[in-house]
Write an enzyme that holds these catalytic residues in place. Structure first.
Site, PDB file in Angstrom:
ATOM      1  N   LYS A 181      28.115 -83.663  27.763  1.00  0.00           N
ATOM      2  CA  LYS A 181      28.585 -82.318  28.493  1.00  0.00           C
ATOM      3  C   LYS A 181      26.965 -81.633  29.106  1.00  0.00           C
ATOM      4  O   LYS A 181      26.113 -81.726  28.254  1.00  0.00           O
ATOM      5  CB  LYS A 181      28.966 -81.391  27.446  1.00  0.00           C
ATOM      6  CG  LYS A 181      30.546 -81.595  26.934  1.00  0.00           C
ATOM      7  CD  LYS A 181      30.969 -80.409  26.049  1.00  0.00           C
ATOM      8  CE  LYS A 181      32.345 -80.945  25.601  1.00  0.00           C
ATOM      9  NZ  LYS A 181      32.667 -80.359  24.461  1.00  0.00           N
ATOM     10  N   ASP A 207      39.330 -92.674  20.526  1.00  0.00           N
ATOM     11  CA  ASP A 207      38.823 -91.684  19.315  1.00  0.00           C
ATOM     12  C   ASP A 207      39.819 -91.947  18.260  1.00  0.00           C
ATOM     13  O   ASP A 207      40.738 -92.631  18.230  1.00  0.00           O
ATOM     14  CB  ASP A 207      39.168 -90.322  20.146  1.00  0.00           C
ATOM     15  CG  ASP A 207      38.316 -89.040  19.736  1.00  0.00           C
ATOM     16  OD1 ASP A 207      37.705 -89.450  18.449  1.00  0.00           O
ATOM     17  OD2 ASP A 207      38.484 -88.105  20.033  1.00  0.00           O
TER      18      ASP A 207
HETATM   19  C1  R5P Z   1      37.349 -84.422  16.515  1.00  0.00           C
HETATM   20  O1  R5P Z   1      36.361 -84.452  16.019  1.00  0.00           O
HETATM   21  C2  R5P Z   1      38.159 -85.500  16.719  1.00  0.00           C
HETATM   22  O2  R5P Z   1      37.482 -87.061  16.614  1.00  0.00           O
HETATM   23  C3  R5P Z   1      38.800 -85.696  17.974  1.00  0.00           C
HETATM   24  O3  R5P Z   1      38.039 -85.798  19.054  1.00  0.00           O
HETATM   25  C4  R5P Z   1      39.926 -84.302  18.126  1.00  0.00           C
HETATM   26  O4  R5P Z   1      40.612 -84.088  17.029  1.00  0.00           O
HETATM   27  C5  R5P Z   1      40.666 -84.367  19.443  1.00  0.00           C
HETATM   28  O5  R5P Z   1      41.214 -83.182  19.500  1.00  0.00           O
HETATM   29  P1  R5P Z   1      42.112 -82.810  20.515  1.00  0.00           P
HETATM   30  O6  R5P Z   1      43.047 -83.886  21.001  1.00  0.00           O
HETATM   31  O7  R5P Z   1      42.862 -81.619  20.168  1.00  0.00           O
HETATM   32  O8  R5P Z   1      41.200 -82.480  21.679  1.00  0.00           O
END
Ligand code: R5P
Length: 285
Positions: A181, A207
């Site tokens: 970012k 992720d």
């Molecule tokens: C956070 O640290 C997790 O690894 C995910 O990046 C997070 O939970 C994603 O959240 P969202 O889909 O609400 O952006």
């Protein structure tokens, strides 16, 4: 040895039982008029594998009831998705360490615990029984291969997920990076791959969890702005809360891929083989 599961882990439990060449014990669930949960199991075996994702508070209570119902059997507990694991530190006095509270509660009376891509591996130390974590990163990589993307760029949404992206990328020896970012002004932030360019490329953002979809939807919009050809999203745990799936589609994500640790329409990868493999060895006491 037999498998048993809570209500929201039926598909994965059945797949696991097939791999293990055993059966899933029937469980009847009901609710008392005041809302309290009740369950009754079919005939138990000497060794029981409980498969239970803690996807919500009802699933947590069902799991506690199931552990108690199986108390005469040796229990090996598989927690494909552990809700509350993201609450892994206390920022304010008076706050619970919720991951610890849940880990302690669900590991009483079990001989070992297996988690799948637990959000914070440090949480394993809170379990009252030997606990280990397995990863579906290579399974995600194998699935991405089937998409037939030309030289995809595998991207982690942040530096913390870079190692996970690397494991996914190893399936095809693809390039990988993480999003960084940059603050342009008080309100304006831009996100771009730290070292590589997304221009004209197929990008797969990976992720451990997609929850609201906000992180990936924002990243996708920025990547398209930087000339990405197509953007895909893959995760282990498709929490997909609220309108997450819609949000991702509206952001131009081509596919949302997740596993069956949480049973969703987009659960294209099964954790069953990896769990079966882990069950071949026992946790060190
Ligand atoms: C956070 O640290 C997790 O690894 C995910 O990046 C997070 O939970 C994603 O959240 P969202 O889909 O609400 O952006």
């Amino acid at each position: 040895m037999k498998v048993i599961c809570t209500e929201k882990s039926q598909i994965l439990a059945t797949r696991l039982a097939r791999v293990q060449k055993t059966t899933v014990i029937d469980v009847k669930y009901s609710r008392f008029p005041d809302g309290e949960l009740y369950l009754v199991t079919g005939e138990l075996d000497n060794e029981t594998i409980i498969v239970s994702s803690v996807v919500d508070n009802d699933a947590l209570v069902q799991l506690l009831l199931l552990i108690d119902a199986c108390e005469d059997s040796e229990i090996r507990l598989v927690i494909p998705y552990m809700g509350y694991a993201r609450q892994d530190r206390q920022d304010r006095k008076g706050e619970p360490l919720s991951a610890r509270a849940v880990a302690r509660a669900i590991s009483r009376g079990v001989s070992e615990c297996i988690t799948v891509n637990i959000h914070e591996p440090n949480v394993l130390r809170f379990f009252g029984a030997p606990a280990r974590n397995i990863s579906l990163a290579t399974d995600i990589g194998a699935y991405v291969k089937t998409l037939g993307l030309k030289d995809p760029l595998i991207l982690a949404p942040d530096e913390g997920a870079l190692a996970f992206a690397g494991e996914v990328a190893s399936a095809g020896e693809w390039e990988y990076d993480h999003l960084a970012k940059t603050r342009l002004s008080g309100e304006q932030v831009t996100m771009a791959p730290k070292a590589l360019s997304a221009a004209s490329r197929s990008v797969v953002i990976v992720d451990d969890i997609i929850s609201t979809g906000g992180t990936i939807a924002t990243a996708a919009s920025m990547l398209y702005g930087q000339g990405a050809h197509d953007v895909h999203a893959a995760c282990v745990h498709g929490v997909l809360t609220g309108g997450a799936y819609v949000r991702l589609m509206e952001a131009g994500i081509r596919d949302v891929i997740c596993s069956d640790t949480i049973e969703r329409g987009c659960s294209k990868i099964s954790a069953a083989d990896q769990i079966a493999h882990a069950l071949q060895t026992r946790a060190k006491q």
